[in-house]
Enzyme design. Sequence first.
Site, mmCIF file in Angstrom:
data_model
loop_
_atom_site.group_PDB
_atom_site.id
_atom_site.type_symbol
_atom_site.label_atom_id
_atom_site.label_comp_id
_atom_site.label_asym_id
_atom_site.label_seq_id
_atom_site.Cartn_x
_atom_site.Cartn_y
_atom_site.Cartn_z
ATOM 1 C CE1 TYR A 1 -61.915 42.136 61.530
ATOM 2 C CE2 TYR A 1 -62.025 44.067 62.907
ATOM 3 C CZ TYR A 1 -61.371 42.936 62.510
ATOM 4 O OH TYR A 1 -60.180 42.595 63.076
ATOM 5 C CB SER B 1 -57.366 41.192 61.023
ATOM 6 O OG SER B 1 -58.106 40.014 61.120
ATOM 7 C CB VAL C 1 -59.115 40.986 67.379
ATOM 8 C CG1 VAL C 1 -60.345 40.727 66.542
ATOM 9 C CG2 VAL C 1 -58.058 39.949 67.132
ATOM 10 C CE LYS D 1 -57.845 38.128 58.807
ATOM 11 N NZ LYS D 1 -59.199 38.344 59.342
ATOM 12 C CE1 TYR E 1 -55.650 34.737 59.444
ATOM 13 C CE2 TYR E 1 -56.343 33.242 61.190
ATOM 14 C CZ TYR E 1 -56.459 34.442 60.534
ATOM 15 O OH TYR E 1 -57.374 35.370 60.955
HETATM 16 N N1 GLU Z 1 -56.046 35.865 64.685
HETATM 17 C C1 GLU Z 1 -57.350 36.420 64.752
HETATM 18 C C2 GLU Z 1 -58.402 35.396 64.382
HETATM 19 O O1 GLU Z 1 -58.265 34.728 63.400
HETATM 20 C C3 GLU Z 1 -57.410 37.596 63.848
HETATM 21 C C4 GLU Z 1 -58.758 38.235 63.812
HETATM 22 C C5 GLU Z 1 -58.759 39.708 63.568
HETATM 23 O O2 GLU Z 1 -57.815 40.417 63.903
HETATM 24 O O3 GLU Z 1 -59.783 40.137 63.029
HETATM 25 O O4 GLU Z 1 -59.362 35.204 65.053
#
Ligand code: GLU
Length: 435
Positions: free
Chosen positions: A251, A74, A269, A77, A199
Amino acid sequence: MPHTTSSDAIELDPISAALGNVLSLLRADDRGEVADYIPELSTADPSLAGLALASTNGRLYTAGDADSPFTIQSVSKPFVYAIALADHGLEGVLAHVGAEPSGEAFNAISLEPGTGRPANPMINAGAIVTTSLVIAESPTERFDRILGVLSAFAGRQLDVDERVFESERSTGDRNRALGYLMRSAGSLVSEVDDAVEVYFRQCAVLVTAKDLAVMGATLANNGVNPCTGDVVIDTTVAEQVLTLMATCGMYDFSGEWLLRIGLPAKSGVSGGILAVSPAQYGIGLFSPRLDERGNSVRGVEISRVLATRFALHAMHHTERTAPVVATTSVRADLSVVTVQGDIEFAAAERVLLVLDDVASGEATRPSVIVLDVERVTKCHPVAIALLDAMAARLRARHVSIVVADPLRRHIVPSASNVAASVDAAVAHADQLMHG
Ligand code: GLU
């Protein structure tokens, strides 16, 4: 905090030593679990802990496993959001993705009633839409553009971890489900598979804590990578990205994070956290064990200690006197380094760099430097610790510091040469040099 007697503090630069110190305090914390919903992530070594800080003057300081690779997840992003903003402008992007903290988990299935927009670009739903907004002829070209920009932020060519990519692709039905929901609501305009594949690939890009620090420093530096000089994005986009990181980056811990640590940040994550001190630093952290909200346990704790010790909270303000560091040469072999204003972490880093520069003066190889602190208005404990560690480091290189400190404020506590004025300090320096 660096200490003058430790041999580490002498071998390492004082800032890396200070980072190492913070890291060592928290190494023993083994709370949390490594993410396993993407099966390949569960193979990460839970003991790893890396920390890196890159300043907007292009210096890099590291501690622990700062070179260990992990997938960005993430933390990609905000950077892909930057590309979408550059391609469509803020209004164009806001038409598809909101800018409100969701207060829900990263993979929540919640879209704005009426518009079908995902709450923000930092949760999965918003990020999938953001990825699809990157202008390109094909999904392959879209990913290549994204990889190019992530690499420009990091200042080196990045690669993809194909195993993590395959692992997420074969288990990522929840993200596909989000894609279909958004497509039916009209907020996702591309094909679901195309958007989700790109993604997943962007999430599988390999980085290190060092890379995250440089990527953060690029955001802190108005979009210009301070290590390569490349203009990666424009100032307005950098500001917009940092703002979304501040409100939505951690988050459903984003509010409390901002309260406690006070820096725009993004976590992922795989255990990475990127935090940014605008205009000053990028900080990269990596430690795979996560708390129940999906943030790296040690990453959050280390950030907490750093923010307090280094006084990094964005709402913290020093007095308005701008810190100034200047050097004057009294003679070829004697320089006075004058420090003025409120000295906190960032200003202390500049003083350290100037002292190091003067001490390494190729032609002159000085044996004494005068440090004039008469006009220092305030000196934060971290600055005192760093200056003291630097003085020890210089002593080990056979360079003495004479401190001009009329008020005897012990700004360099271990200094044995303290004078009541710059003139007296210069005279004292002469004595030390010429006996
Ligand atoms: N590739 C992970 C997902 O989409 C990223 C989530 C994250 O790092 O919060 O579940």
